[in-house]
Design a protein around this motif. Structure first.
Motif: not given
Length: 159
Positions: A58-63, A65-66, A96-97, A116-118
């Motif tokens: 389980x990954x940190x999404x911010x970590x 880059x997502x 992405x899904x 990653x971003x908007x």
């Protein structure tokens, strides 16, 4: 698919593996009160029955880059099964899904999407998702803050 009959030991095994899938068989056996051989047999049976479908980090999404998450309510054109299945196969293949649910109510599908971003989300939405001919309407809900994600399944329902 019939519901699996999980006894108390199966439930403890699954609970421990949901909390830490890196447990060695010896550690797992000790935590659930079995010797290693019967514990391993149970784990193998749970895997063969499809109860345990895999293991992952389980990954940190911010970590990684997502950190941008959106929930998309999608309406499709028509409901011919072959077109719906093709839509499901297409969106499920998009990295992405994270989740694709057929739902009741105002929408046909609910997707969980990470980017990653908007700007990357805009590209995903405009250049890929909205280019699918079956997509009639998309309503996006952007996650402002995530308090809980990728939680373990609650096993207290089982008899």
């Amino acid at each position: 698919m019939p519901k699996a009959k999980l006894d108390a030991i199966d439930q403890r095994i699954i609970g421990e593996l949901q909390a830490d899938a890196r447990l060695s068989n010896v550690e797992l056996a000790d935590r659930v009160g079995l010797s290693p051989s019967p514990c391993l047999r149970r784990v193998k049976r749970l895997e063969q029955e499809g109860i345990i479908q895999g293991y992952r980090a389980v990954l940190n999404r911010d970590g990684v880059g997502l950190g941008f998450s959106a929930f998309l309510a999608i309406k499709i054109e028509g409901h011919a099964n072959e077109h719906a299945v093709a839509f499901e196969d297409t969106v499920c293949a998009m990295p992405e899904v994270l989740a694709c649910h057929l739902v009741s109510g105002d929408s046909d599908y609910l997707l969980e999407v990470v980017t990653a971003d908007l700007e990357h989300y805009r590209q995903f939405l405009v250049e890929r998702l909205l280019n699918l001919p079956i997509v009639r309407e998309v309503k996006s809900n952007i996650a402002i803050q995530t308090r809980k994600a990728a939680a373990a399944l609650p096993l207290t329902h089982a008899p």
